[in-house]
Enzyme design. Structure first.
Site, PDB file in Angstrom:
ATOM      1  CD  GLU A 265      -1.757   2.100   2.089  1.00 53.16           C
ATOM      2  OE1 GLU A 265      -1.183   3.091   1.585  1.00 53.16           O
ATOM      3  OE2 GLU A 265      -2.096   2.030   3.274  1.00 53.16           O
ATOM      4  CB  CYS A 302      -2.460   6.080   3.426  1.00 53.51           C
ATOM      5  SG  CYS A 302      -1.462   5.156   4.561  1.00 53.51           S
TER       6      CYS A 302
END
Lengths: 525, 525
Positions: A265, A302
């Site tokens: 990720e 994120c």
């Protein structure tokens, strides 16, 4: 608090090397106690070999035993939350409420996967019974379910010392799937990693599992990560971090004699679309929500809103004025560590050179100031720098002149973890082409909310097309994360006594199975 | 039968280049009619761009429309079966019964995926409803389902001109998932590819779909494959063939700016274990079954039994004697083409040099003779040549001295598509450690059957750890093949009117959804 500083391998502290590193207090830059060992390849090999040895035993445990292990790990971590608050605060600058919240999320995640194991749907058990009379050929009895993939390497993230680190989502989902884990601590919070690692080792011991089910490797720099990913015992990798770091692991894994998947990720700028009517009606409220989301945790998420796309007009002017006002009062924030702050400042300066300043917070030594810059669609579209993520409280506003430009801007985007739309219900309907375009670009679309904050549940996707995630077909948050670490295996005409429990005639686990094309919890006659 | 010979792009025959190639009759080596164009990169680019353009339209079709398209394609292919029998026979040497069977399997596969679309379970629809009162934070409404990944490149296999080629399993599952397909014809059967490609184009036209939904690229050699895999519009690759070819595509895909998954089904030697009691009781019957499976289709199956592992003893001696007798009477067979025959002969000669001959069929010019060689476990274990697949009717018998050696031999194996055990029920139970070891090595375990023949159904796994498949967590046969070509997308607080059909409150598709952790077909209140 004292730290041993070595790796946790075979249930005990040990290290082949003796070179160590220390970390600084994120807020004060003072050196913290604890000297942590730099791993050697021999440490990594030992952990991987133990994981390989533990794999057959651990993966063949009854699901209930694995569920109890996950719950035991959760309890052990809950029991050290005060220590975590103290050490995480020092190592990362994250405040107490956040650490308690993130710890609760981490243990909640472990417990959620225990539920998934008891529910058994991740097994995807399927049974096609024999048709001995079928013409031209009889059909054999075939049964399929998901089995554990093998030992998994997990790389901790800098920005989530709990939820995406040693016992975070990747570890929880891999352990749930039946895969032993070799966790590589992030060098930004090795003390936290040791605390969590010890809790995990206690859980392994309490449950009487082989020590190789969990190992913790301390270290810094790149070569040990490479050794871990290249070890033949490792069958998959979980990673959360930068695009550069993630891609390096992907490349290493792809060049192995036996390539393995890396579920990385990576970066995301998480575009936020402010549709005209919402903006007109709520410019000031949107500005408040935006600045809160942008500066939360000093922007180190994120899912931080790194890009705002909005139509020019009076509403947008009000939004900009309000953001400028709010941001000018947003205090500069502590970042995770000096490296992160340095990287952020560099990217912010690049934005400063390439775009117009809309608003900026006060500066302070050793702190990150918040900022919003602006650019026209045409200027942004062709400017690579303005497509790069600024990891921290900095965002870019791209102004559009027509509705069609919303779609046009979207087409210029790389894959994203999230996209957010602010609009009235009726307004949203008329933006269906934009919604459709977004659904091809992102892992999650939010309406009238802010992307920071990722619910851990069955229906969450935390992923998306590259570079948001290296494997678009997967998620790192939510119960479907377990799918990363399993593979289907079929049994043809296998006697019932030899079948794994999920596939036995009697359905001893009482799970739902796809039997001859229809879901059923019934035993097979 | 006349052939145009060019590619099928935008619903018509076209080609940028004019260099052509021809193919030989597999049985007679005479040149067949039809000159097929070598693709240029510009042909590939055109097809990929059309696929990208078709993607939003095709992926947003109602599931029922996609189902009807798959069924239309199946009917179009059924309608040309006589032409297929003629041309496939010439191009590959496969006999009529096989071609009819394989065509039926291919159209059956398309129809099975239509059923999967109507069933809707592949969507994995999940709904977690809002909990506005939850403390400390409210839970938003989150809904998730599987969406199409993007245009897919499919590489046809040499040995299955129908079921693993232009409209084979990869194409069927990609089209079912909502992904346009650019199919690269195998150079061994370009005429077959043209016939099937035309049927696909007719189906696209009949259903009023954009022409970019399906393209066919003719060609030979490696560079065009690379251009296809490297094209930015392509988001996944399906391949069936050799380890070398598959790995080259994997490497190319991994080195793209945006890496994409390659689902490559590659080599396998498919070990067959003959347990002592079964061997003792049925040595001769086992020998008959084995020779039939070994020589079927001149051994050109991915699941051909290329390795037999059996305990030394009187039973095994009888098995060997019977195999030698049967094989000496097995006529040499036509192979797919000269290249395949040449490769087989080379590998068979290597076996001849490294192992002892047990039995061998008569030789004939331009034909492959069947053979079985033998080696002790120790000699086999350390000999790389004897671990290589001989693609054709050649197998190796490894003799073990103890039960433990069954497990030991298994540990030396690479990942396999299948493993087969022959044993009495009671006997099998006492080999549970071997079964467990096998389940970590293979995609499918069969009991008391032969691995050739792969049922197309919900519970089939045709895959396995590398090198059987490049992605261990996937299957290329059976309904779960569709999972390769989808990715999860979540919608948070999306108004019902904007949600995709599978996630709408009313559940208009009447599919089973995971609602707040429990399966349900009910609407959401």
């Amino acid at each position: 608090m004292q730290f041993d500083g070595r790796h946790l391998i075979n249930g005990q502290f040990q290290a082949e090397g003796n070179e160590t590193f220390q970390v600084a207090n994120a807020a004060t830059t003072e050196t913290l106690n604890g000297a942590f060992t730099l791993a050697l390849e021999s440490d990594v090999n030992k952990a991987c070999e133990l994981a390989a040895k533990a794999f057959p035993i651990y993966s063949e445990l009854r699901l209930e035993e694995r569920a109890i292990f996950l719950e035991t790990a959760a309890s052990e971590i809950d029991g050290i939350v005060d220590d975590l608050v103290a050490r995480i605060g020092e190592e990362t600058g994250l405040p107490e409420a956040r650490v308690r919240g993130e710890t609760g999320r981490t243990t909640g995640q472990l417990r959620l996967f225990a539920k998934v194991l008891r529910r058994g749907d991740y097994l995807q058990a399927r049974i096609d019974t024999a048709m001995p009379e079928r013409q031209p050929l009889p059909r054999p009895d075939i049964r399929q379910y998901n089995q554990a993939l093998g030992p998994v390497a997990v790389f901790g993230a800098s920005n989530f010392p709990m939820a995406f680190s040693v016992a975070g989502g990747d570890t929880a989902s891999a352990l749930a799937a039946g895969c032993p884990v070799v966790a590589r601590a992030h060098s930004g919070h090795p003390g936290t990693a040791e605390l969590v690692g010890k809790a995990m080792v206690r859980a392994v011991e309490k449950c009487g599992l082989p020590a190789g089910v969990f190992s913790l490797i301390q270290g810094k720099g790149h070569h040990i990560g490479g050794a871990l990913v290249k070890h033949p015992a490792i069958k998959a990798v979980g990673f959360t971090g930068s695009l550069g770091g993630g891609r390096a692991l992907c490349d290493a894994a792809a060049s192995r004699p036996e390539p393995i998947p890396v579920f990385a990720e990576m970066g995301s700028i998480n575009p936020v679309y402010l549709l005209p009517r919402a903006l007109e009606a709520n410019a000031e409220k949107l500005a408040e929500g935006f600045v809160t989301s942008l500066t939360m945790g000093t922007g180190q998420f994120c899912t931080n809103p790194g890009l705002v796309i909005a139509a020019k007009g009076e509403g947008l002017n009000r939004f900009k004025a309000k953001v400028a006002e709010l941001i000018s009062n947003a205090p500069a924030g502590v970042m995770l560590n000096a490296g992160t702050l340095n990287g952020f400042n560099k990217q912010q300066d690049k934005y400063r050179n390439e775009a117009a300043l809309i608003g900026e917070g006060p500066s302070a030594e050793n702190r990150a100031r918040a900022s919003l810059f602006g650019a026209d669609l045409a200027d942004w579209a062709g400017n690579e720098t303005l497509h790069e993520e600024a990891f921290g409280p900095c965002s870019l506003l791209v102004e559009t002149a027509t509705d069609a430009q919303f779609v046009e801007a979207t087409q210029k985007l790389e894959g994203q973890l999230t996209a957010t739309l602010w609009g009235a219900d009726a307004e949203l309907e008329s933006y269906q082409p934009l919604l459709n375009e977004l659904s091809r670009k992102v892992g999650r679309i939010l309406v009238n909310g802010w992307p920071t904050g990722v619910e851990v549940c069955d229906s969450m996707t935390h992923g998306g097309p590259y570079p948001a995630c290296s494997v678009a077909g997967s998620t790192s948050v939510g119960t479907r994360a377990i799918e990363r670490f399993v593979r289907p295996v079929s049994f043809q005409d296998m006697p019932d006594t030899c079948l794994p429990a999920p596939l036995k005639n009697a359905n001893p686990l009482s799970i739902s199975r796809l039997v001859n094309g229809a879901p059923s919890t019934d035993p097979i006659a």
